[in-house]
Design a protein around this motif. Structure first.
Motif, short mmCIF file in Angstrom:
data_model
loop_
_atom_site.label_atom_id
_atom_site.label_comp_id
_atom_site.label_asym_id
_atom_site.label_seq_id
_atom_site.Cartn_x
_atom_site.Cartn_y
_atom_site.Cartn_z
N ALA A 80 0.82 -1.22 0.00
CA ALA A 80 0.00 0.00 0.00
C ALA A 80 0.85 1.26 0.00
O ALA A 80 0.51 2.25 -0.65
CB ALA A 80 -0.94 0.00 1.20
N GLY A 81 1.97 1.23 0.70
CA GLY A 81 2.83 2.41 0.80
C GLY A 81 3.97 2.45 -0.19
O GLY A 81 4.82 3.33 -0.13
N PRO A 106 8.15 -4.89 -3.86
CA PRO A 106 6.70 -4.79 -4.09
C PRO A 106 6.40 -4.15 -5.45
O PRO A 106 7.11 -3.24 -5.89
CB PRO A 106 6.22 -3.87 -2.95
CG PRO A 106 7.27 -3.98 -1.91
CD PRO A 106 8.56 -4.19 -2.64
N LEU A 107 5.35 -4.64 -6.11
CA LEU A 107 4.97 -4.10 -7.41
C LEU A 107 4.75 -2.59 -7.34
O LEU A 107 5.16 -1.85 -8.23
CB LEU A 107 3.71 -4.80 -7.93
CG LEU A 107 3.13 -4.27 -9.24
CD1 LEU A 107 4.13 -4.40 -10.38
CD2 LEU A 107 1.83 -5.00 -9.57
N TYR A 112 8.00 -0.86 -7.44
CA TYR A 112 8.53 -0.93 -8.80
C TYR A 112 7.90 0.15 -9.67
O TYR A 112 8.59 0.88 -10.38
CB TYR A 112 8.27 -2.31 -9.41
CG TYR A 112 8.81 -2.45 -10.81
CD1 TYR A 112 10.07 -2.98 -11.04
CD2 TYR A 112 8.07 -2.02 -11.91
CE1 TYR A 112 10.58 -3.08 -12.33
CE2 TYR A 112 8.57 -2.12 -13.20
CZ TYR A 112 9.82 -2.65 -13.39
OH TYR A 112 10.32 -2.73 -14.67
N GLU A 113 6.56 0.25 -9.60
CA GLU A 113 5.86 1.25 -10.41
C GLU A 113 6.27 2.67 -10.06
O GLU A 113 6.42 3.52 -10.94
CB GLU A 113 4.35 1.08 -10.24
CG GLU A 113 3.83 -0.20 -10.86
CD GLU A 113 2.39 -0.50 -10.51
OE1 GLU A 113 1.74 -1.23 -11.27
OE2 GLU A 113 1.90 -0.01 -9.46
N ARG A 114 6.50 2.94 -8.78
CA ARG A 114 6.89 4.28 -8.36
C ARG A 114 8.30 4.63 -8.84
O ARG A 114 8.56 5.75 -9.27
CB ARG A 114 6.82 4.41 -6.83
CG ARG A 114 7.13 5.83 -6.38
CD ARG A 114 6.77 6.08 -4.96
NE ARG A 114 5.33 6.16 -4.83
CZ ARG A 114 4.68 6.10 -3.68
NH1 ARG A 114 5.35 5.96 -2.56
NH2 ARG A 114 3.37 6.20 -3.65
N VAL A 115 9.21 3.67 -8.79
CA VAL A 115 10.60 3.93 -9.17
C VAL A 115 10.83 3.83 -10.67
O VAL A 115 11.51 4.66 -11.27
CB VAL A 115 11.57 2.97 -8.41
CG1 VAL A 115 13.00 3.10 -8.90
CG2 VAL A 115 11.49 3.22 -6.92
#
Length: 163
Positions: free
Chosen positions: A21-22, A79-80, A83-86
């Motif tokens: 979530a975070g 965490p997926l 991954y999406e944030r980075v």
């Protein structure tokens, strides 16, 4: 994922719902990577750099070998959402899921598919609700012929299948 793929940890923990979530910058690493990077130091709590960002090692994977044709000892797991944030939404997405016993399988499957579709919409810059086709491989059907083959029994047992 770890449970579905039969991956066990030697040390530490896997991801929590709060990590996902975070978009927590945490990682589970394998033994060979830990030895190469951290030498004799305990990897748990150490920071490694991925995509220019620091990820804290929270788990050390037990040697697992090949699962479903993939050498799972070669990967670093994050965490997926992290991954999406980075890195942005992934080009492709593979989801491994193992529903709890007595779970409402259609509901679990629908939730996984919804998450996969949302990720692919973001990657392809599609509007919310735009159609996204998914390819399915239901492991139970794909692996069913292997259940009775003695060479595959150890893997089948780890994945929760019985002969």
């Amino acid at each position: 994922y770890f449970d579905a793929a039969g991956i066990r940890l030697l040390q530490g923990r896997t991801f929590t719902d709060a990590d996902a979530a975070g978009a927590a910058k945490v990682a589970v690493i394998n033994q060979s990577f830990a030895r190469r990077v951290f030498r004799d130091r305990d990897p748990i709590g150490q920071t490694l750099r991925l995509g220019g960002r620091g990820f804290v090692v929270i788990g050390l994977q037990e040697k697992s070998g090949t699962v479903g044709g993939m050498n799972v000892d070669r990967y670093i797991y994050i965490p997926l959402t992290a991954y999406e944030r980075v890195f942005g939404a992934p080009e492709t997405l593979s989801i491994f899921a193992k529903a709890p016993r007595n779970a409402e399988i259609p509901a679990v499957t629908a939730a996984a598919e919804d998450r996969a579709r949302a990720t692919m919409r973001a990657r392809r810059r599609l509007a919310p609700g735009a159609e996204v086709r998914l390819r399915h491989a239901y492991v139970g059907r794909v692996l069913a012929p292997l259940r009775s083959d003695a060479r595959w029994r150890p893997l089948m047992a780890r994945l929760g299948f019985t002969p």
